[in-house]
Design a protein around this motif. Structure first.
Motif: not given
Length: 71
Positions: A12, A16, A19, A21-22, A24-26, A29, A59
């Motif tokens: 994952e 991503v 990007s 931002d994506r 960092r979110r992954k 998580k 990140c």
């Protein structure tokens, strides 16, 4: 079974990685889903994977400041 979650997390993050931002979110998580020894493995992988990607390394440093000692 936990190994599958670790492998899925790596795939994952690779998917991503264009990007920040994506990514960092992954990554955030992943911190909540992985076991401590898996986080150690992920940290080593992240150092290798982000070696030539300074935007992603940022990140990681942000995540380390949010969760001291986790990543």
């Amino acid at each position: 079974m936990p190994r599958l979650i670790y492998d899925y997390t790596k795939s994952e993050l690779e998917r991503v990685s264009l990007s920040p931002d994506r990514f960092r979110r992954k990554l955030k998580k992943a911190v909540s889903n992985l076991l401590p020894y898996e986080m150690e493995l992920l940290q080593k992988w992240l150092v290798f994977y982000t070696d030539n990607r300074p935007e992603l390394r940022q990140c990681i440093s942000e995540l380390q400041s949010d969760h001291k000692g986790v990543c």
